[in-house]
Design a protein around this motif. Sequence first.
Motif, short mmCIF file in Angstrom:
data_model
loop_
_atom_site.label_atom_id
_atom_site.label_comp_id
_atom_site.label_asym_id
_atom_site.label_seq_id
_atom_site.Cartn_x
_atom_site.Cartn_y
_atom_site.Cartn_z
N ARG A 225 0.83 -1.20 0.00
CA ARG A 225 0.00 0.00 0.00
C ARG A 225 0.87 1.26 0.00
NH1 ARG A 225 -5.09 -1.60 -1.39
NH2 ARG A 225 -6.05 -3.00 0.16
N PRO A 226 0.34 2.37 -0.52
CA PRO A 226 1.06 3.64 -0.43
C PRO A 226 1.32 4.00 1.02
CG PRO A 226 -0.79 3.82 -1.96
CD PRO A 226 -0.94 2.50 -1.25
N GLY A 227 2.55 4.40 1.32
CA GLY A 227 2.88 4.80 2.68
C GLY A 227 3.39 3.67 3.56
N ASN A 228 3.27 2.42 3.12
CA ASN A 228 3.80 1.32 3.92
C ASN A 228 5.32 1.36 3.95
OD1 ASN A 228 1.18 0.49 4.22
ND2 ASN A 228 1.46 -1.55 3.37
N ALA A 229 5.88 0.85 5.03
CA ALA A 229 7.33 0.81 5.16
C ALA A 229 7.92 -0.12 4.10
CB ALA A 229 7.71 0.33 6.55
N PRO A 230 9.08 0.23 3.55
CA PRO A 230 9.73 -0.65 2.58
C PRO A 230 10.05 -2.00 3.21
CG PRO A 230 10.78 1.52 2.63
CD PRO A 230 9.86 1.45 3.81
N VAL A 231 9.98 -3.04 2.41
CA VAL A 231 10.35 -4.37 2.90
C VAL A 231 11.53 -4.87 2.07
CG1 VAL A 231 8.03 -4.93 3.69
CG2 VAL A 231 8.69 -5.48 1.34
N GLY A 232 12.36 -5.68 2.69
CA GLY A 232 13.50 -6.26 1.99
C GLY A 232 13.08 -7.43 1.12
N GLU A 233 14.05 -8.22 0.74
CA GLU A 233 13.76 -9.39 -0.09
C GLU A 233 12.89 -10.38 0.69
OE1 GLU A 233 17.16 -11.22 -1.74
OE2 GLU A 233 17.92 -9.38 -2.68
N HIS A 234 11.95 -10.96 -0.02
CA HIS A 234 11.06 -11.94 0.62
C HIS A 234 10.49 -12.84 -0.46
CE1 HIS A 234 7.36 -10.06 -0.96
NE2 HIS A 234 8.01 -8.92 -0.79
N THR A 235 9.80 -13.87 -0.04
CA THR A 235 9.24 -14.84 -0.99
C THR A 235 7.71 -14.85 -0.95
OG1 THR A 235 9.40 -16.59 0.68
CG2 THR A 235 11.27 -16.31 -0.81
N PHE A 236 7.10 -13.88 -0.27
CA PHE A 236 5.65 -13.87 -0.14
C PHE A 236 4.97 -13.32 -1.38
CE2 PHE A 236 7.14 -13.63 4.30
CZ PHE A 236 6.47 -14.73 4.82
N SER A 237 3.79 -13.86 -1.69
CA SER A 237 2.96 -13.26 -2.72
C SER A 237 2.50 -11.89 -2.23
CB SER A 237 1.73 -14.15 -2.99
OG SER A 237 2.12 -15.41 -3.49
N THR A 238 2.23 -10.98 -3.16
CA THR A 238 1.85 -9.62 -2.78
C THR A 238 0.54 -9.22 -3.46
OG1 THR A 238 3.04 -8.58 -4.62
CG2 THR A 238 4.28 -8.96 -2.58
N SER A 239 -0.11 -8.22 -2.88
CA SER A 239 -1.34 -7.68 -3.48
C SER A 239 -1.50 -6.22 -3.10
CB SER A 239 -2.57 -8.47 -3.02
OG SER A 239 -3.76 -7.90 -3.56
N SER A 240 -1.83 -5.40 -4.10
CA SER A 240 -2.20 -4.01 -3.86
C SER A 240 -3.66 -3.77 -4.22
CB SER A 240 -1.30 -3.06 -4.67
OG SER A 240 -1.38 -3.38 -6.05
N ASP A 241 -4.34 -4.85 -4.63
CA ASP A 241 -5.77 -4.79 -4.95
C ASP A 241 -6.37 -6.12 -4.54
OD1 ASP A 241 -8.32 -4.77 -5.98
OD2 ASP A 241 -7.76 -4.11 -7.99
#
Length: 247
Positions: A225-241
């Motif tokens: 999401r906009p404004g979320n803290a940056p995350v490093g490398e990871h293997t998780f699936s992601t979603s912005s919608d």
Amino acid sequence: MASQKYDVVLLDIEGTTTPISFVHDVLFPYVTNNLKQFIESRWDDPSVQAHVQALAEQAAADIAAGTDGCVAINLDDNTEAVQRQVLENIEWQMRADRKVGALKALQGYMWRFGYERGELQGVMFADAVDAVRMWSRAGRRVFIYSSGSVEAQKLIFGFSDHGNLLEYVEGHYDTRVGAKVDASSYTAIVRDIGVCPDRVLFVSDSIRELEAADKAGLQTILSVRPGNAPVGEHTFSTSSDFTQIPL
């Protein structure tokens, strides 16, 4: 995305269904800006006194644990002194962004007044609202797990900018069930809901929370999401919608 079918969706709030900015730029300042007047004007209210008692007990535990910077609350002092100690303790905890139950409960109690007076309104990402409705229509059970108190969770969803969304949420969990970075917390939630861990999809903006949920056997998705803290490398699936998360 979800690797297999799921029956339950477990949602974080801050940075997931709701912008982090709403919590940090609206909710927290509402408490700090109104705290002194609220405490002093309602000091004799039994509900306020119950919160003060809980804060004093937490302060005693913090002191016993050697927590740096903790402000003691001595309930045997005169009213003016106790009020000052309570205010200083709350301000210290909020500066440290602590997630303890006594603080979260008082914040939720104060926010209720703000919501009911129309001074506050919960902010939700539009796709999160659409997804919650979509999941509900599809027979998926929706639960919330947030570091904010259950009271605060219900206020955000009940007084949201998209109307009252509580009808779509079957249940709520906060840190009384355990820390969000502990796998045992997710095990306890799954047991309480009454489903197998691999039938639960947990969505959060926190890598550490996702790691804990994954360890407990849940499916996981990282909220972007906009404004979320940056995350490093990871293997998780992601979603912005969230409406694009397969059923």
